[in-house]
Design a protein around this motif. Structure first.
Motif, PDB file in Angstrom:
ATOM      1  N   ARG A  20       0.813  -1.224   0.000  1.00  0.00           N
ATOM      2  CA  ARG A  20       0.000   0.000   0.000  1.00  0.00           C
ATOM      3  C   ARG A  20       0.846   1.273   0.000  1.00  0.00           C
ATOM      4  O   ARG A  20       0.359   2.352  -0.349  1.00  0.00           O
ATOM      5  CB  ARG A  20      -0.941  -0.004   1.198  1.00  0.00           C
ATOM      6  CG  ARG A  20      -0.258  -0.124   2.545  1.00  0.00           C
ATOM      7  CD  ARG A  20      -1.270  -0.310   3.668  1.00  0.00           C
ATOM      8  NE  ARG A  20      -0.649  -0.706   4.927  1.00  0.00           N
ATOM      9  CZ  ARG A  20      -1.343  -1.036   6.011  1.00  0.00           C
ATOM     10  NH1 ARG A  20      -2.669  -1.014   5.990  1.00  0.00           N
ATOM     11  NH2 ARG A  20      -0.725  -1.403   7.119  1.00  0.00           N
ATOM     12  N   ASN A  21       2.088   1.184   0.463  1.00  0.00           N
ATOM     13  CA  ASN A  21       2.994   2.328   0.433  1.00  0.00           C
ATOM     14  C   ASN A  21       4.428   1.795   0.452  1.00  0.00           C
ATOM     15  O   ASN A  21       4.651   0.582   0.395  1.00  0.00           O
ATOM     16  CB  ASN A  21       2.725   3.293   1.605  1.00  0.00           C
ATOM     17  CG  ASN A  21       2.835   2.621   2.964  1.00  0.00           C
ATOM     18  OD1 ASN A  21       3.807   1.918   3.252  1.00  0.00           O
ATOM     19  ND2 ASN A  21       1.830   2.826   3.814  1.00  0.00           N
ATOM     20  N   ARG A  22       5.388   2.675   0.546  1.00  0.00           N
ATOM     21  CA  ARG A  22       6.783   2.270   0.402  1.00  0.00           C
ATOM     22  C   ARG A  22       7.504   2.095   1.736  1.00  0.00           C
ATOM     23  O   ARG A  22       8.733   2.030   1.764  1.00  0.00           O
ATOM     24  CB  ARG A  22       7.526   3.311  -0.448  1.00  0.00           C
ATOM     25  CG  ARG A  22       6.891   3.615  -1.797  1.00  0.00           C
ATOM     26  CD  ARG A  22       6.711   2.371  -2.665  1.00  0.00           C
ATOM     27  NE  ARG A  22       6.125   2.695  -3.955  1.00  0.00           N
ATOM     28  CZ  ARG A  22       6.816   2.974  -5.052  1.00  0.00           C
ATOM     29  NH1 ARG A  22       8.132   2.970  -5.020  1.00  0.00           N
ATOM     30  NH2 ARG A  22       6.199   3.252  -6.174  1.00  0.00           N
ATOM     31  N   THR A  23       6.781   2.028   2.831  1.00  0.00           N
ATOM     32  CA  THR A  23       7.411   1.862   4.143  1.00  0.00           C
ATOM     33  C   THR A  23       7.587   0.379   4.462  1.00  0.00           C
ATOM     34  O   THR A  23       6.692  -0.430   4.219  1.00  0.00           O
ATOM     35  CB  THR A  23       6.590   2.521   5.262  1.00  0.00           C
ATOM     36  OG1 THR A  23       5.285   1.925   5.315  1.00  0.00           O
ATOM     37  CG2 THR A  23       6.452   4.019   5.024  1.00  0.00           C
ATOM     38  N   VAL A  24       8.742   0.055   5.017  1.00  0.00           N
ATOM     39  CA  VAL A  24       9.079  -1.334   5.338  1.00  0.00           C
ATOM     40  C   VAL A  24       9.561  -1.418   6.778  1.00  0.00           C
ATOM     41  O   VAL A  24      10.395  -0.613   7.204  1.00  0.00           O
ATOM     42  CB  VAL A  24      10.184  -1.874   4.407  1.00  0.00           C
ATOM     43  CG1 VAL A  24      10.575  -3.302   4.787  1.00  0.00           C
ATOM     44  CG2 VAL A  24       9.739  -1.818   2.951  1.00  0.00           C
ATOM     45  N   MET A  25       9.034  -2.382   7.518  1.00  0.00           N
ATOM     46  CA  MET A  25       9.633  -2.725   8.806  1.00  0.00           C
ATOM     47  C   MET A  25      10.582  -3.886   8.541  1.00  0.00           C
ATOM     48  O   MET A  25      10.142  -4.995   8.246  1.00  0.00           O
ATOM     49  CB  MET A  25       8.588  -3.126   9.831  1.00  0.00           C
ATOM     50  CG  MET A  25       9.227  -3.413  11.189  1.00  0.00           C
ATOM     51  SD  MET A  25       8.038  -3.747  12.502  1.00  0.00           S
ATOM     52  CE  MET A  25       9.143  -3.716  13.926  1.00  0.00           C
ATOM     53  N   PRO A  26      11.884  -3.658   8.619  1.00  0.00           N
ATOM     54  CA  PRO A  26      12.832  -4.739   8.351  1.00  0.00           C
ATOM     55  C   PRO A  26      12.892  -5.707   9.526  1.00  0.00           C
ATOM     56  O   PRO A  26      12.401  -5.398  10.617  1.00  0.00           O
ATOM     57  CB  PRO A  26      14.159  -3.997   8.176  1.00  0.00           C
ATOM     58  CG  PRO A  26      14.018  -2.805   9.061  1.00  0.00           C
ATOM     59  CD  PRO A  26      12.568  -2.410   8.981  1.00  0.00           C
ATOM     60  N   PRO A  27      13.499  -6.864   9.335  1.00  0.00           N
ATOM     61  CA  PRO A  27      13.557  -7.861  10.418  1.00  0.00           C
ATOM     62  C   PRO A  27      14.518  -7.444  11.526  1.00  0.00           C
ATOM     63  O   PRO A  27      15.693  -7.214  11.282  1.00  0.00           O
ATOM     64  CB  PRO A  27      14.055  -9.121   9.702  1.00  0.00           C
ATOM     65  CG  PRO A  27      14.782  -8.608   8.507  1.00  0.00           C
ATOM     66  CD  PRO A  27      14.115  -7.341   8.090  1.00  0.00           C
ATOM     67  N   ILE A  28      13.965  -7.312  12.734  1.00  0.00           N
ATOM     68  CA  ILE A  28      14.773  -6.995  13.915  1.00  0.00           C
ATOM     69  C   ILE A  28      14.359  -7.968  15.012  1.00  0.00           C
ATOM     70  O   ILE A  28      13.177  -8.048  15.362  1.00  0.00           O
ATOM     71  CB  ILE A  28      14.538  -5.553  14.395  1.00  0.00           C
ATOM     72  CG1 ILE A  28      15.030  -4.545  13.343  1.00  0.00           C
ATOM     73  CG2 ILE A  28      15.244  -5.293  15.714  1.00  0.00           C
ATOM     74  CD1 ILE A  28      14.837  -3.103  13.745  1.00  0.00           C
ATOM     75  N   GLY A  29      15.325  -8.690  15.550  1.00  0.00           N
ATOM     76  CA  GLY A  29      15.007  -9.642  16.612  1.00  0.00           C
ATOM     77  C   GLY A  29      14.322  -8.967  17.783  1.00  0.00           C
ATOM     78  O   GLY A  29      14.643  -7.831  18.136  1.00  0.00           O
TER      79      GLY A  29
END
Length: 669
Positions: A20-29
Motif C-alpha cells: 500500500r505504500n513504500r514503508t518497510v519494517m525490516p527484520p529486527i530480533g
C-alpha cells in the motif's frame, strides 16, 4: 499529504505482491517468541501494532531454518518444522487484517550461532574464521552439509507459504552464514566455494535456487545483503555489485544493508549519522540490476524518505528502529500529523543492547509500550485528580503528558526557561542532536493537552503546590554532574575564563568550542563513561590531542554494545590516549595530577581539562516535596534521574508508570 509525499505513499507491486505504500519494517530480533521458539501473543501484538499503524511491508524477524546449529538468539522463532506453521499463520492473519503485507526472514547463523544452544558442538561456517573479534572458532562446512542446509532453506520457505506469508527474505548479510561465504573476511576456502566472487556466491546461489524451487515462480523472494562490510579486507560496494551478478536472477527485490559484526555501530546506524546516509549503495544495486530495492539508514522524517524514492535511489524505505519508536509512522504521515511523530533517537539501547548483550526482550527509550501504544488513553479517571510535576525533563514530561491524557489536571513546574532537562543539554552536542527529537515530540504532545499547564522559569514551592492542591506529586528534577571532593576541583571547575570544565561546563560552552580551532590542542578528559566519551569524540574529531583518564581497567565498561564498538573505533582512528587504571588526585589550573596503575604520580598538562565522572541525582527540591506530601497526605513519586542517575529509557518507563499509581488509587472508571 498524499500529494506532498506522493512517492512515499504510493503503492508498488513486486511479483504479484502489492504494497500500500513504500514503508518497510525490516527484520529486527525481538526476544518475544516463546522459550520453545514459537510465536507468542506478545509477539503478535508487537507486529500487529505496526500493521495497524499503516506500514506497507512487515518483514518478521529472522527465523531459524536449522536448529540448533543455525540459531542466533535466546528466544528466536523457528521455521524448521511444521509445528511452527500454526503460530506463524495466526501472526500473518492478524497483520493481514490491517492491510499490511508480510514477509519473514530465513536465516542460518553459522559462526554467529548462539553458543548456549549448540550443546558443545563447534559452530559451522565457510572457514575456521570467527564472525567477530574474539568469537568462537567455527569449522568449515563440507559440500554435502551445504547441500543439506540449502534444502532446509527451501523447506522453510515452503512453510512460510503454508503460513500465508506474502514473501520471504533470505539473509545474506550481517555476519550470518551466507555472508560468511560471501565475504573474504570469513571465507578463505580453496575449493569451488572460495576465492573468486563467483565461487564465494556459489553456496548462497544454491540456497536461492532451493527457495525458488520450493515456492514457485510467482512468489516474491528478497535477499538482504551487506553491500559494504565497512572493514578493510571485506567486501566493498563494487565487490557486492559483482557478487550480485550471480545471486540476483531468481530474486525479485533486494534489501540493501551494510556492515558486519565488528562494524555493528554502522549496521545499526549510530546516532551521529545523517538520515539516508547509505542510500547511494541501494541506488548502485538498483541501477545495475533494474530490480526494486529496499534502503535503510537512520530514516526518521518523511521528507527525506520521499526524496530518496523520488530521485530513484530506492523503491522502498526500511525503518526498523523508527517503527519500534513510532508504530503509527505511516498513518501519521498520511494524516498530516508529522509533528506528533515519536522519532527514534538512534540510541540502540532497548532495541539492540537489550537483545544482543543482555538477552532481554526488546524495549525502546522513547516508547514505553511497544505492544499497546495509546490504548491507555481509553481509560479515563472517574473523578477530578490534580497532579503536580516538578521538573520538565523527559521523565517529567512523559509523566505529565500521560496523566493529562487520561483526564488528570496537571501542572508542571520547570525552573529553567525551556523543557527537556539533561536530554536537551546533551542534544546540543553535535553527535547527539537526535536526542532533541524526543524532547520536541514531548513538547508537541504537551501542546495538544488543554489540561496540562506548564510553568517555565518557575521553581516549585509549598505555596505554588497549595494553589494546585495535588493528589499526586511527581518529583522529576533530574541529575547534575558528580564532582567528588578531589583536591582543587571545586576551586577550578567551571571558573570564568578557566581551563577546567565539568560536563555542564562543556555543554554550556559547546558553541565556543565548536568555533575554536582545536587542532593540536591538548585535551584531557577524566572519565570513560558515556558523557566523557562524548567530550573525547567532540575534540578528537576536531583534530585535538586527546587523552582519556579512567580508574577502571577499561574505558566504556557500562556502555551499550553499539556505542562501545563505535567509541573504540573512534579512539583508535583518532589516536586517543587511553589512560586506564589511573586515578585523579588533584585538579590544577592547567593540569591534572594522577596516580597511575603502578602507583606513580604524574602531572598531565592540558589546554582544556574536563571532569566527567558521571551524574548524580538532583534532589534539592525533594525534602520540600516529601514534607508537603506527608503534611497533606498525598502520593509522592520520585522518578527518572532524581531517583537515580541512569538512562533516558528508565525515566520514560517510570513516567508512563503514573498509570500504575492511578490504577492502585482506584482512579479509573
Amino acid at each position: 499529504m498524499k500529494n506532498k509525499y506522493a512517492n512515499l505513499l504510493s503503492p508498488i507491486t513486486i511479483n504479484g505482491m502489492t504494497l500500500r505504500n513504500r514503508t518497510v519494517m525490516p527484520p529486527i530480533g525481538s526476544n518475544l517468541a516463546t522459550v520453545s521458539a514459537e510465536v507468542s501473543e506478545e509477539m503478535i501484538k508487537y507486529y500487529e501494532l505496526r500493521a495497524k499503524g499503516g506500514t506497507g511491508l512487515i518483514i518478521v524477524e529472522n527465523a531459524c531454518v536449522d536448529f540448533p546449529m543455525g540459531t542466533n538468539g535466546t528466544k528466536q522463532c523457528r521455521i524448521d518444522d511444521n509445528q511452527y506453521v500454526p503460530g506463524l499463520y495466526t501472526l500473518v492473519e492478524r497483520l493481514h487484517a490491517y492491510g499490511a503485507k508480510v514477509s519473514i526472514q530465513l536465516n542460518h547463523a553459522g559462526a554467529s550461532a548462539y553458543a548456549a544452544r549448540l550443546n558443545g558442538e563447534q559452530p559451522i561456517s565457510a572457514s575456521n574464521i570467527p564472525s567477530k573479534k574474539g568469537g568462537t572458532i567455527p569449522r568449515p562446512l563440507t559440500v554435502d552439509e551445504m547441500k543439506a542446509i540449502a534444502k532446509k532453506y527451501g523447506e522453510s520457505a515452503a512453510r512460510a507459504q503454508l503460513a500465508g506469508f506474502d514473501s520471504v527474505e533470505i539473509h545474506g548479510g550481517h555476519s550470518y552464514l551466507l555472508s560468511q561465504f560471501l565475504s573474504p573476511l570469513f571465507n578463505d576456502r580453496k575449493d569451488e566455494f572460495g576465492g573468486s566472487a563467483e565461487n564465494r556466491a556459489r553456496f548462497p546461489k544454491m540456497v536461492i535456487d532451493e527457495v525458488r524451487a520450493a515456492v514457485g515462480p510467482r512468489f516474491p523472494i528478497a535477499i538482504r545483503i551487506s553491500a559494504d562490510d565497512m572493514i578493510q579486507g571485506g567486501n566493498t560496494l563494487e565487490d557486492s555489485l559483482e557478487l550480485m551478478e550471480y545471486l540476483q536472477e531468481k530474486v525479485d527485490f533486494i534489501n540493501v544493508s551494510i556492515a558486519q559484526n565488528d562494524t555493528l555501530y554502522l549496521q545499526h546506524d549510530k546516532m551521529s549519522l545523517p538520515e539516508g546516509w547509505r542510500s547511494y549503495m541501494a541506488k548502485a544495486i538498483r541501477d545495475k540490476f533494474d530490480k526494486p530495492v529496499i534502503t535503510s539508514g537512520n530514516f526518521r522524517t518523511p521528507e527525506v524518505c520521499e526524496e530518496v524514492i523520488a530521485k530513484g535511489d530506492a523503491d522502498l524505505v526500511a525503518m526498523g528502529r523508527g517503527l519500534i519508536a513510532e508504530p503509527y509512522w505511516a498513518n501519521k504521515v498520511a494524516n498530516g500529523e508529522e509533528h506528533l511523530l515519536r522519532r527514534c533517537i538512534s540510541c540502540n539501547i532497548g532495541c539492540a543492547d537489550h537483545r544482543l548483550a543482555k538477552s532481554q526482550p526488546i524495549r525502546c527509550t522513547v516508547n514505553p509500550d511497544l505492544l499497546f501504544e495509546d490504548a491507555y488513553k481509553d481509560k479515563q479517571v472517574k473523578k477530578s485528580i490534580n497532579v503536580a510535576v516538578i521538573g520538565g525533563g523527559t521523565a517529567g514530561l512523559e509523566a505529565a503528558c500521560t496523566a493529562a491524557e487520561v483526564g488528570c489536571n496537571v501542572t508542571l513546574f520547570e525552573e529553567k526557561d525551556r523543557l527537556g532537562g539533561l536530554s536537551w543539554m546533551i542534544g546540543t552536542i553535535p553527535a547527539k542532536k537526535k536526542i532533541h527529537y524526543f524532547v520536541e515530540y514531548l513538547e508537541n504532545r504537551a501542546k495538544e493537552l488543554s489540561n496540562l499547564n506548564i510553568k517555565l522559569n518557575t521553581r516549585a514551592t509549598k505555596e505554588l503546590l497549595d494553589e494546585v492542591k495535588p493528589d499526586i506529586i511527581i518529583n522529576a528534577t533530574g541529575s547534575k554532574p558528580l564532582l567528588p571532593p578531589i583536591s582543587g576541583l571545586k576551586e577550578n571547575v567551571d571558573k570564568e575564563g578557566g581551563k577546567v570544565k565539568s560536563t555542564f561546563g562543556f555543554i554550556e560552552n559547546i558553541d565556543a568550542f565548536d568555533k575554536e580551532d582545536c587542532k593540536g590542542k591538548k585535551i584531557v578528559v577524566v572519565g570513560g563513561g558515556a558523557v566523557g566519551l562524548d567530550v573525547v569524540e567532540f575534540f578528537a574529531e576536531k583534530g585535538a590531542d586527546v587523552s582519556d583518564i579512567e580508574m577502571l581497567p577499561v574505558i566504556g565498561k557500562d556502555l551499550d554494545t553499539n556505542t562501545k564498538l563505535d567509541a573504540y573505533h573512534m579512539m583508535k582512528e583518532n589516536n586517543v590516549k587511553q589512560l586506564t587504571e589511573t586515578a585523579l588526585q588533584t585538579v590544577n589550573e592547567s593540569s591534572f595530577t594522577v596516580k597511575n596503575s603502578d602507583g606513580s604520580i604524574e602531572e598531565i598538562n592540558f589546554d582544556y581539562g574536563f571532569v566527567c565522572l558521571g551524574m548524580r541525582a538532583e534532589i534539592s527540591d525533594l525534602p520540600m516535596a516529601e514534607a508537603y506530601a506527608e503534611e497533606k497526605d498525598v502520593k509522592l513519586l520520585n522518578i527518572g534521574d532524581s531517583f537515580r542517575a541512569r538512562r533516558i529509557i528508565n525515566g520514560t518507563e517510570e513516567g508512563r508508570n503514573i498509570l500504575k499509581t492511578l490504577e492502585v488509587m482506584g482512579a479509573f472508571r
